[in-house]
Every structure is written in C-alpha cells, then in structure tokens.
Design an enzyme around this catalytic site. Structure first.
Site, PDB file in Angstrom:
ATOM      1  N   ASP A  17      -6.310  -6.710   9.560  1.00  0.00           N
ATOM      2  CA  ASP A  17      -7.673  -7.043   9.144  1.00  0.00           C
ATOM      3  C   ASP A  17      -7.727  -8.391   8.434  1.00  0.00           C
ATOM      4  OD1 ASP A  17      -7.882  -4.465  10.024  1.00  0.00           O
ATOM      5  OD2 ASP A  17      -9.150  -3.777   8.390  1.00  0.00           O
ATOM      6  N   ASP A 127     -13.921   1.335  -1.623  1.00  0.00           N
ATOM      7  CA  ASP A 127     -13.338   0.121  -2.196  1.00  0.00           C
ATOM      8  C   ASP A 127     -14.298  -1.056  -2.228  1.00  0.00           C
ATOM      9  OD1 ASP A 127     -10.925   1.147  -2.991  1.00  0.00           O
ATOM     10  OD2 ASP A 127      -9.881   0.637  -1.143  1.00  0.00           O
ATOM     11  N   SER A 179      -3.777   4.924   8.442  1.00  0.00           N
ATOM     12  CA  SER A 179      -4.130   3.885   7.489  1.00  0.00           C
ATOM     13  C   SER A 179      -3.513   4.274   6.156  1.00  0.00           C
ATOM     14  CB  SER A 179      -5.653   3.779   7.352  1.00  0.00           C
ATOM     15  OG  SER A 179      -6.001   2.881   6.321  1.00  0.00           O
TER      16      SER A 179
END
Length: 412
Positions: A17, A127, A179
């Site tokens: 990412d 987050d 993840s």
C-alpha cells in the site's frame, strides 16, 4: 485533488500500500514525499531494507525513528495500570501504538518543513480515525491526505499493476492471505479464513504463540516484581520495560499464552474479526490483577474496573490527545501507587494463573480473616453492622406489610 501541498510526510511501512502511495502522491499532488517509519518493535524483518524501498518508490528521504522505549514507558505501562480491556477481551495492541506513531510523524513533518501528512489507512477501519484525530490535536494546520479514500484502486492486483507500470520494485504478490500488524505489545491477524466467523483459525494464523496443546508438559513459574504498578524485575533480576516485554513475549508465547479470537465492534460501525497474540500483556495483566486483589480496598478496586472499561473505549476510539486521557491516567497512577510487591505466575498450556502474591501494602490480614480463634475481631459486632446494612430493606418490608394490612381491612 483539491489541496495544494509542497511536501508531505507519509507514514511508511514498506508494504504494498505505502509503496504505491509514494508515487501516487507525487503524481496527483505534484509534491515531494518524505517517508517516515516508526520502529515500535515490529521486528527487524519488517525494518530491513525499508529505507532503500522508500527511496526506490520515489521518496526523497526516509526517517526511521526508534519509539520502542517511549512506547513502553509512556503508553503501554500507563495503560496497563488502568486495566483497560476493550469489550472485556482486547488488550488494545494496535490502538496503543497509534498515538506515539502519529506524534512522531508530526515531529518529522515539523523538522523537514512539510505542509501535509499522509497515511495508508483504509476508509473502513479504526486507524484512520486514530491518526487523524491525533493530527487534529497536534497539527491542525497540516493538510491530511488519505489515498484510500481518494484513489480508484481497490485491490492488490490494482496496486501491483500500478507499480509495475512505473517500474517500481515490490516484493508483494497478487495474493495475500492475511493482513498483519505487529508491534512490541502484540501482533494482529485479519483476513483469509477469518472473514467467516464459522471458520476456526488455521495454524498459519498464529505466529507468536504455539498451540496450547503443543506447549510444554511442565508448567513454568515466574516471579514478577512491581513498583507502583510498573514491572521492575523478573525472577529477582531488574529489567527495563522494553526488554521485559520482549522476554515475556517469548516465554509466555512458548506456553501458548496470549491468544484471542475476537469479533469486535469497530468505531466506524461495522463488526470485524481479528486474531490477536499478546503474550506479555496477558501475563502482566493477570499479575497486576493479583496484586490489586491484595492491596486495593473494595471501592477503589471497583472504581479501577470502571476506569479500565472507560479508558479502553477512549483508547480504542483514538482519543489519546485529549484532556480526559490525562485525567484518567492521573487517576490510574494514583490508584497504582500502592501496587508494589511480588507476584508468582504459573504458565501452562495457554493459561496464566497467579499462585503467590505479597506486598508491603497488603490489606489482607490473617489475624482478621482466620477461621481460628482470634483476639482482634469480635463476631458479635457483626450483628449491629448487618442490622444497619439491611435497614432500608427492613423499612421497605414494614411499609409493604402495613399497606397490605390496611388493604385487607378495607375489604368487605
């Protein structure tokens, strides 16, 4: 893009990412990108080569900041004293690291003269709120860029294709089962088979802990020493905070301790499933609870429990940089002042139990609690206490009886 920025500091991990975010920021904002990497104890494997990756992705520079000691002393230990457990289970491993990372990112931005901050959080998670709430409290003048809320890419293949078109190297593959997020305190795992709550986590989910059934057949005992609620020694050997957490993670993880498979309520409204491994935290939480039971009076302990629940919500929701956090931590610090003493914990096949505890501030008195004859407690005194303790119930019953008798007299 509506904002005009010249230099942006990106919270960079070296993963797929953020590797894509670097060139995307340069192309869409026509700005210089400075990579910021927070070392919060995620491990050397994740940090190895990260600066070179950032430069290869197009960053002008990469700042790696060691935050482990600050993380342990200023966030982990104070939060542990509150007894915080989100939804009664989660030791807040991911949430704990965010304030310290966000503050360091702002510091780097000030250092390099940046006018913007960027993060790789998705628009579905907690987050994004934690980071941006911290940015708002610390640097409201800086523009915040969240690429996942702006760009059209939606999958790993999209990101890989984007990087390939620009000849930017990336070791990631098109398929990523899980993840993960790791720091000194824990590692979290999401995705893969965990997206169906009916699936049991496979062995591949767990990376810090052995399966309890495969843990040693013999228990291991540790003596943990605390001063005002902070761990100061293991087996009578003084130890610093970071080293203590790392050591306990290894020891407790080898006994299968610290696993949690949880479906939680995210701040943004949806439920999510995560598997968390917090070996050291699980041991320390149990030990402090054991010490609390010895030292705190009932009303103080009840309040500490309420404080822990409220602080867990505050931390989970990203409200670290608020006056309320300061008030709550001050209360926890005051409550923890007498939490000095030794606790022996037994580690065995996924469980941790307190077997021994002592403190110079103990409120436990064998002279009062004994079933044998004593000279300090006259059991006859309990009668008056009970009569006063139950006085409201006694009066209520007398009123009810009188009302019933009056009703009976009125009947023909």
């Amino acid at each position: 893009m509506t904002a005009s920025v010249k230099k942006v500091v990106l919270a960079y991990s070296g993963g797929l990412d953020t590797s894509a975010i670097v060139p995307w920021l340069k192309e869409n904002y026509d700005c210089e990108v400075v990579a910021f990497v927070a070392d919060v104890g995620q491990g050397e494997d994740e940090l190895e080569g990260v600066e070179a990756k950032a430069i290869a992705s197009g960053a002008s520079s990469c700042h790696i900041v060691d935050l482990k000691e600050q993380f342990a002393q200023e966030v982990i230990y104070p939060t542990l004293k509150t007894g915080a457990l989100y939804e009664g289970q989660y030791l807040l491993g991911t949430a704990l690291a965010r304030p310290i990372i966000a503050a360091a990112q702002v510091a780097v931005a000030r250092q390099v003269g940046a006018d913007a901050l960027a993060h790789g959080c998705t628009g579905k998670g907690n987050d994004q709120v934690r980071f941006e709430s911290a940015f708002a409290a610390l640097a409201p003048d800086l523009t915040v860029i969240a690429p996942w809320r702006e760009w059209s890419m939606r999958s790993r293949p999209d990101l890989l294709a984007y990087l390939a078109e620009r000849n930017i190297p990336c070791a990631a593959s098109a398929t990523k089962i899980y993840s993960r997020d790791a720091n000194l305190w824990h590692i979290s795992t999401e995705g893969g088979e965990l997206e169906d709550p009916w699936n049991e986590p496979s062995a591949q989910v767990w990376t810090w802990t052995v399966a309890p059934e495969q843990a040693p057949e013999q228990p291991e005992y540790l003596q943990l020493s605390f001063t005002a609620g902070s761990l100061t020694a293991i087996n009578e050997q003084p130890i610093a905070a970071v080293a203590a957490i790392e050591q306990l993670n290894k020891i407790a993880g080898a006994h299968g301790i610290g696993r949690l498979d949880m479906v939680e309520n995210r701040l943004v409204g949806m439920k999510s499933r995560g598997c968390y491994e917090t070996p050291a935290g699980t041991v320390l939480y149990a030990a402090l609870q054991g010490l609390e039971s010895l030292v705190l009076d009932r009303t103080t302990q009840d309040y500490r429990i309420r404080l822990g629940n409220e602080f867990a919500q505050l931390m989970y929701d990203g409200r670290w940089f608020t006056p309320l956090k300061d008030v709550m931590l001050a209360a926890a610090e005051q409550i923890a002042k007498p939490l000095t003493g030794d606790v022996v914990v037994k580690l065995y096949k996924g469980t941790v139990s307190v077997t021994q505890k002592r403190s110079p501030n103990s409120l436990y008195s064998n002279a009062f609690a004994t079933f044998d004859e004593d000279t300090v407690y006259n059991q006859k005194h309990a009668e008056g206490f009970i009569r006063l303790y139950s006085l409201a119930s006694r009066i209520r019953c007398l009123h009810q009886t009188a009302a019933a008798e009056a009703a009976d007299k009125e009947q023909p």
